[in-house]
Scaffold this motif. Structure first.
Motif, PDB file in Angstrom:
ATOM      1  N   HIS A 118      -0.816  -5.653   4.384  1.00  0.00           N
ATOM      2  CA  HIS A 118       0.404  -5.566   5.199  1.00  0.00           C
ATOM      3  C   HIS A 118       0.067  -5.525   6.686  1.00  0.00           C
ATOM      4  O   HIS A 118      -1.026  -5.092   7.064  1.00  0.00           O
TER       5      HIS A 118
ATOM      6  N   ASP B  91      -5.480  -0.373   9.163  1.00  0.00           N
ATOM      7  CA  ASP B  91      -4.750  -0.117   7.920  1.00  0.00           C
ATOM      8  C   ASP B  91      -3.857  -1.318   7.615  1.00  0.00           C
ATOM      9  O   ASP B  91      -2.927  -1.590   8.363  1.00  0.00           O
ATOM     10  N   GLY B  92      -4.135  -2.009   6.546  1.00  0.00           N
ATOM     11  CA  GLY B  92      -3.337  -3.175   6.168  1.00  0.00           C
ATOM     12  C   GLY B  92      -3.772  -4.434   6.891  1.00  0.00           C
ATOM     13  O   GLY B  92      -4.094  -5.443   6.265  1.00  0.00           O
TER      14      GLY B  92
ATOM     15  N   GLU C 111       5.059  -2.276   3.887  1.00  0.00           N
ATOM     16  CA  GLU C 111       4.238  -1.464   2.982  1.00  0.00           C
ATOM     17  C   GLU C 111       4.374   0.017   3.331  1.00  0.00           C
ATOM     18  O   GLU C 111       4.318   0.877   2.469  1.00  0.00           O
ATOM     19  N   GLU C 112       4.544   0.305   4.627  1.00  0.00           N
ATOM     20  CA  GLU C 112       4.475   1.710   5.061  1.00  0.00           C
ATOM     21  C   GLU C 112       5.714   2.508   4.679  1.00  0.00           C
ATOM     22  O   GLU C 112       5.631   3.706   4.436  1.00  0.00           O
TER      23      GLU C 112
ATOM     24  N   HIS D 105      -9.273  -3.186   2.111  1.00  0.00           N
ATOM     25  CA  HIS D 105      -8.555  -2.147   2.860  1.00  0.00           C
ATOM     26  C   HIS D 105      -9.570  -1.137   3.384  1.00  0.00           C
ATOM     27  O   HIS D 105     -10.601  -0.923   2.751  1.00  0.00           O
TER      28      HIS D 105
ATOM     29  N   GLN E 236      -9.447   4.954   4.170  1.00  0.00           N
ATOM     30  CA  GLN E 236      -8.464   6.000   4.547  1.00  0.00           C
ATOM     31  C   GLN E 236      -8.865   7.364   4.019  1.00  0.00           C
ATOM     32  O   GLN E 236      -8.023   8.256   3.865  1.00  0.00           O
TER      33      GLN E 236
ATOM     34  N   HIS F  85      -1.102   1.451  -2.649  1.00  0.00           N
ATOM     35  CA  HIS F  85      -1.388   0.154  -2.018  1.00  0.00           C
ATOM     36  C   HIS F  85      -0.591  -0.914  -2.739  1.00  0.00           C
ATOM     37  O   HIS F  85      -0.255  -0.761  -3.919  1.00  0.00           O
TER      38      HIS F  85
HETATM   39 ZN   LIG Z   1      -2.311   0.227   4.149  1.00  0.00          ZN
END
Ligand SMILES: [Zn+2]
Length: 422
Positions: free
Chosen positions: A91, A102-103, A136-137, A198, A201, A366
């Motif tokens: 994303h 992130d994404g 996505e978030e 990815h 995280q 995810h």
């Molecule tokens: Zn993500």
């Protein structure tokens, strides 16, 4: 036509600097003062990065299409286009105080894989498709993983389009406004296999000094609202033996949740993230507490056992302290094991390329988790500094990112099949 599992030269790698430069360039759209990103779904900034992604896709010779929930597909044709595409992506929307990786890494790694296939003149049997999933978030429009959820049929289109943000603007209106209400029908087309790169995280890879996380599965999650009803009374005149202290019970539950997760190591997780004490006065024994419980585990049986243990503990505490406790489920995601075939493609590529790697599980949600319902799926993790994400300080190393993208490139080629060199 024969196919080969590992390309003849064996070691395909991406262009590290091109990948990094693309990440940095997309990272200018919505950049914050602290070097992070605020690029929430279906905003004008989201439109800008979507257009950049499409432009780059077209420049790489791909066909671009958009579906009814605004997911963008960049397709590199294969030798046999009747085969379902091997898909990768992630994303490009972010949290309000998100990072550049992130994404975005997953989408840019997919794009870089396609560019590299072009450089090398590689012809895959099946088409290879890079996707940027909408929202996505889930921070502007809940729930998270919206685009992949609609694509896979997990969420229904009409009701999803009607979801509104805090300002009363619906997903449908926002999509139309930025010009991304596409026509491709949902649920979407068949997928041969799905891979998602990815940032981890989390701190595991960095701690173990490994470059590649071979993601074997995703933790199941069970979330609860928990409410404790005691009796508020004066902190002085009420002796310890005659209290119904909801705060004390909450403290016992917090340590119980933690202990339970430790008992179910290494894949158990237990968190109390919210805690409200009423009336919240220093000389009043708390009469009521509202709190949350978040349990996670890779095995369904273990996750169930953790919840059963909590219920037993609740009954004990009710008896002991004369309080009433209610437990209401708020979310329930089954644990997931990614397809052996896809996990092997990732592990074999990491091994062949000589990157330090380890098996790992995803503790977060995810898009790949929804895609795994529709096609064999796998994920590749790379470290992020200090395990920090959903934070403007999110950082990742250019070499690690290139390593992750190289693993992705090889996994995609192997899954799509390659025409044997003559
Ligand atoms: Zn993500």
């Amino acid at each position: 036509m024969k196919t080969q599992r590992i390309p003849q030269n064996g070691l395909l790698t991406v262009d590290r600097d091109r990948l990094w430069n693309s990440l940095m360039e997309q990272g200018k759209i919505g950049e914050t003062d602290k070097g992070g990103l605020n690029r929430q779904a279906l905003t004008d900034l989201d439109r800008q990065v979507r257009e950049l992604f499409m432009k780059w896709g077209k420049e790489a010779g791909c066909e671009v299409s958009i579906d009814q929930i605004g997911n963008i597909f960049v397709r590199r044709p294969g030798v046999d286009n009747s085969l379902p595409p091997v898909m990768t992506g992630s994303h490009i929307d972010t949290q309000p105080t998100g990072g550049k990786f992130d994404g975005c890494f997953g989408v840019m790694a997919g794009l870089e894989s396609i560019r590299r296939m072009n450089d090398l003149g590689i012809k895959t049997r099946a088409p290879v498709e890079v996707v940027a999933w909408t929202n996505e978030e889930g921070c502007r429009f809940p729930p998270c993983m919206m685009g992949s959820g609609v694509f896979t049929g997990e969420f229904e289109l009409e009701s999803t389009l009607a979801i509104c943000d805090a300002g009363g603007i619906s997903v449908g209106e926002a999509l139309t406004k930025i010009g991304f209400a596409g026509e491709k029908p949902v649920p979407g087309h068949q997928v041969g296999a799905y891979f998602e790169a990815h940032i981890e995280q989390g701190p595991v890879l960095e701690d173990a000094e490994k470059t590649i996380g071979v993601v074997i599965g995703a933790l199941g999650q069970k979330w609860f609202d928990l409410s404790i009803q005691g009796v508020e009374s004066h902190a002085g005149p009420t002796p310890m033996s005659l209290r119904h202290d909801a705060g004390l019970v909450a403290a016992e539950l917090i340590t119980f949740v933690n202990r339970t997760a430790l008992e179910y190591a290494p894949h158990g997780r237990g968190t109390v993230g919210c805690l409200d004490l009423f009336p919240g006065s220093r000389n009043v024994i708390p009469g009521q507490v509202n709190m949350t419980v978040d349990f996670r585990h890779l095995e369904a049986d273990a996750l169930d056992a953790m919840v059963t243990g909590l219920k037993v503990k609740i009954a004990e505490l009710e008896e002991l302290h004369g309080v009433q406790i209610s437990l209401a489920p708020t979310a329930d995601f089954a644990p997931l094991y990614f397809a052996d075939k896809c996990v092997s493609y990732v592990r074999d590529a990491a091994e062949a390329l000589g990157f330090g790697h380890m098996d790992i599980v995803s503790g977060a949600g995810h898009d790949a988790i929804f895609l795994a319902e529709k096609a064999p799926a796998g994920m590749i993790f790379v470290p992020c500094e200090g395990g920090i994400s959903h934070n403007e300080m999110e950082r990742a190393d250019a070499d690690d990112l290139a390593a992750g993208a190289s693993v992705l490139l090889n996994a995609l080629i192997n899954a799509a099949g390659i025409e044997e060199a003559k």
